[in-house]
Every structure is written in structure tokens, then in C-alpha cells.
Design an enzyme around this catalytic site. Structure first.
Site, short mmCIF file in Angstrom:
data_model
loop_
_atom_site.label_atom_id
_atom_site.label_comp_id
_atom_site.label_asym_id
_atom_site.label_seq_id
_atom_site.Cartn_x
_atom_site.Cartn_y
_atom_site.Cartn_z
N ASP A 1 0.86 -1.19 0.00
CA ASP A 1 0.00 0.00 0.00
C ASP A 1 0.89 1.23 0.00
O ASP A 1 2.07 1.17 0.34
CB ASP A 1 -0.93 0.02 1.22
CG ASP A 1 -1.88 1.22 1.19
OD1 ASP A 1 -2.45 1.51 0.12
OD2 ASP A 1 -2.04 1.92 2.21
N SER A 2 0.29 2.37 -0.38
CA SER A 2 1.03 3.62 -0.32
C SER A 2 1.42 3.96 1.11
O SER A 2 2.33 4.76 1.34
CB SER A 2 0.17 4.75 -0.89
OG SER A 2 -1.00 4.87 -0.09
N CYS B 1 -4.13 -1.40 -2.32
CA CYS B 1 -4.25 0.04 -2.53
C CYS B 1 -5.10 0.22 -3.78
O CYS B 1 -4.68 -0.15 -4.88
CB CYS B 1 -2.85 0.63 -2.75
SG CYS B 1 -2.85 2.38 -3.17
N GLU C 1 -2.30 9.43 7.46
CA GLU C 1 -0.85 9.26 7.42
C GLU C 1 -0.14 10.18 8.43
O GLU C 1 0.92 9.86 8.94
CB GLU C 1 -0.30 9.51 6.01
CG GLU C 1 -0.66 8.40 5.01
CD GLU C 1 0.05 7.08 5.28
OE1 GLU C 1 1.25 7.08 5.58
OE2 GLU C 1 -0.63 6.02 5.22
N CYS D 1 -11.07 2.70 -0.64
CA CYS D 1 -9.68 3.03 -0.31
C CYS D 1 -9.37 2.26 0.96
O CYS D 1 -10.16 2.28 1.91
CB CYS D 1 -9.54 4.53 -0.06
SG CYS D 1 -7.95 4.99 0.70
N HIS E 1 -7.41 2.76 3.27
CA HIS E 1 -7.23 3.57 4.49
C HIS E 1 -8.57 3.78 5.22
O HIS E 1 -8.58 4.00 6.43
CB HIS E 1 -6.67 4.96 4.16
CG HIS E 1 -5.18 5.00 3.95
ND1 HIS E 1 -4.57 4.43 2.87
CD2 HIS E 1 -4.19 5.57 4.70
CE1 HIS E 1 -3.26 4.65 2.95
NE2 HIS E 1 -3.01 5.34 4.05
N1 DGL Z 1 -4.88 3.01 0.59
C1 DGL Z 1 -4.81 3.68 -0.68
C2 DGL Z 1 -6.06 3.28 -1.50
O1 DGL Z 1 -6.64 2.23 -1.25
C3 DGL Z 1 -4.59 5.14 -0.43
C4 DGL Z 1 -4.05 5.85 -1.59
C5 DGL Z 1 -3.32 7.13 -1.28
O2 DGL Z 1 -2.18 7.04 -0.87
O3 DGL Z 1 -3.89 8.20 -1.52
O4 DGL Z 1 -6.46 3.96 -2.40
#
Ligand code: DGL
Length: 270
Positions: free
Chosen positions: A7-8, A70, A162, A194, A196
Site C-alpha cells: 500500500d502507499s 491500494c 498518514e 480506499c 485507508h
Molecule cells: N490506501 C490507498 C487506496 O486504497 C490510499 C491511496 C493514497 O495514498 O492516496 O487507495
């Protein structure tokens, strides 16, 4: 044997948690690209390059199969990766399709023509980059007809998570839900598109109100991964150890991960 989860940043931990519970004997290597998060405000080209670099690092850990936990990477880069970049002895999978299969009441691999499904009004919450790709609507249109999707780009939410700022993240969630409800007052289902967002799922559910079924990905992805590994056991790679890797500051990332996951998570530098 090990499987990579990318993931990011912190969001993929929600998926990791579910896959570890579902497959307790499989080691997982997690890669959070926290130094470059959020991806949701980046260009598709940028997202492609960053996601490929992270995937290569997970291959080096002995993870022949990498799950892009992600949606932004899956929506903006996965197709290009699969068609131009991934070698035949490796696999990269996304988190989108299991969710859409659940919403459209389909089993894996059911490629029958699109048909009417129970839900007609669906609210989609995702990052600006994911919403811009319209990947969710496209995948849905392959499987269902007559579903009205209203998408809300939730600017700022990933960034607040974050930064470890739960109060800001929850306030932003309420304002995004309100904005969506002005355009679609009575959604029957809401998609947290998402990874997150499950970290602030309570805020979504409360703002949406009772009677809205909230779909989030973690358990759906875990089931679908278990099914995949049963069919393709050769893609469980040679890696033997579970690890948490980050491009960010491991101390700061560990502390935010521990805060959001409500249990200790210890990251190391990539
Ligand atoms: N968890 C990522 C997703 O599912 C977040 C992406 C981001 O870094 O903006 O889209």
C-alpha cells in the site's frame, strides 16, 4: 513461502490484518510507501513507477505474488503492470474485483453477461485519483445493469491518517459524506474504495446512518486470496519471514500503525 502486500502507506494494514487471520500459516511481507503517500493526488504515470518499484522490492523478499492493497495503485497502474511489466513467473493482483463481485452477488470467475442486482444506488468513496480513473464504474458495468453510482473523491482523508490526525480524518469523512448525500440522498450501499478508510469506518457508518450497507475490502480480499492460493499454490513464493517494510521513518510509521491498528506493529526501513 510468503506473499507480498503493498500500500502507499498504512491503509493496506487493514487488508493485511484480515489475510493473516484467514491464512495464519502464510508469512506476509508488508510494504508501505509512506515516504510517497498519499498516492491519491499523483498522476497515473507516477503511481505506476512507484508501485513497480515497491513490487520489485517485494519480489526480492521472495514474494512471487503481490497484492496491491491500494485501490489507487490498482485503479491507476495494475492493468498497465499486468499487460506490460509483470513476468510470467510472478503475479500482481488488486483489491477491486472481490468487492465488486460481492456487490453484484457473483462468484469468482463468473463471466456471464451483466444482470440486474439488488442494490440500485451506490455511494463510492475513494481517493481523487481512483475516482478519476472510473475503474470502479467500468468493472461494475461488466457485471451489473441499472446501478446508479455516485462517486465522492475524499481529498485529504489519507493525508490526515498518514499524519496520525484521527480527528481531522473523521471531520473530513463527515464532510465528504454530507457532500455525497446532497447528490444522492438515500444510497442503499456505500463502498469504502480506499484501504485507508476502514481505519475511520465508524465515522463513515455514523455519517451515512443506519440502513446503508457499508462494504469494505479486507475480509472480501482475504477470502479471495485464500481461494486463489488454493487454485495456484505455485505462487506462494520462497520468502519465509513476515516483515513490515516502509520507505518512511520506521519509528514514526510504527507509532502511527500501532495507533490505528490498536496493536503493536513494528516497521523496518526498506
Ligand atoms: N490506501 C490507498 C487506496 O486504497 C490510499 C491511496 C493514497 O495514498 O492516496 O487507495
Amino acid at each position: 513461502m510468503a506473499v507480498g502486500v503493498f500500500d502507499s502507506g498504512l491503509g493496506g494494514l487493514t487488508v493485511l490484518d484480515a489475510v493473516v487471520k484467514r491464512l495464519p500459516d502464510v508469512p506476509f511481507v508488508y510494504f508501505g510507501d509512506n515516504a510517497h503517500a498519499p498516492y491519491g493526488v499523483r498522476t497515473p504515470d507516477d503511481i505506476f513507477k512507484l508501485t513497480c518499484a515497491a513490487t520489485e522490492r517485494l519480489w526480492a523478499e521472495g514474494c512471487d505474488l503481490v497484492i496491491l492493497a491500494c485501490n489507487t495503485a490498482a485503479a491507476a497502474a495494475l492493468h498497465r503492470m499486468q499487460t506490460t511489466w509483470v513476468p510470467p513467473n510472478k503475479r500482481v493482483l488488486g483489491v477491486f474485483v472481490p468487492l465488486i463481485e460481492a456487490l453484484t452477488e457473483r462468484q469468482w470467475g463468473d463471466n456471464s453477461p451483466p444482470r440486474e442486482v439488488a442494490v440500485k444506488h451506490v455511494a463510492l468513496f475513494a481517493t481523487p485519483a481512483t475516482v478519476a480513473t472510473r475503474a470502479f464504474q467500468r468493472e461494475l458495468a461488466f457485471r451489473a445493469i441499472g446501478v446508479d453510482v455516485e462517486a465522492q473523491p475524499c481529498a485529504g482523508v489519507v493525508d490526515a491518517i498518514e499524519q496520525g490526525d484521527e480527528i481531522l480524518a473523521e471531520a473530513l469523512v463527515r464532510s465528504h459524506v454530507e457532500a455525497l448525500k446532497r447528490r444522492m440522498p438515500d444510497p442503499e450501499a456505500a463502498i469504502l474504495g480506499c484501504t485507508h478508510y476502514p481505519l475511520v469506518e465508524k465515522a463513515f457508518s455514523e455519517a451515512l446512518g443506519e440502513g446503508v450497507k457499508v462494504y469494505s475490502q479486507a475480509n472480501l480480499v482475504a477470502e479471495s486470496l485464500a481461494d486463489y492460493l488454493q487454485r495456484r499454490p505455485e505462487f506462494v513464493g520462497s520468502g519465509a519471514q513476515s516483515r513490515f517494510l516502509t520507505t518512511g521513518d520506521p519509528k514514526a510509521v510504527s507509532s502511527k500503525a500501532t495507533q490505528f491498528m490498536r496493536k503493536q506493529v513494528v516497521f523496518e526501513s526498506v
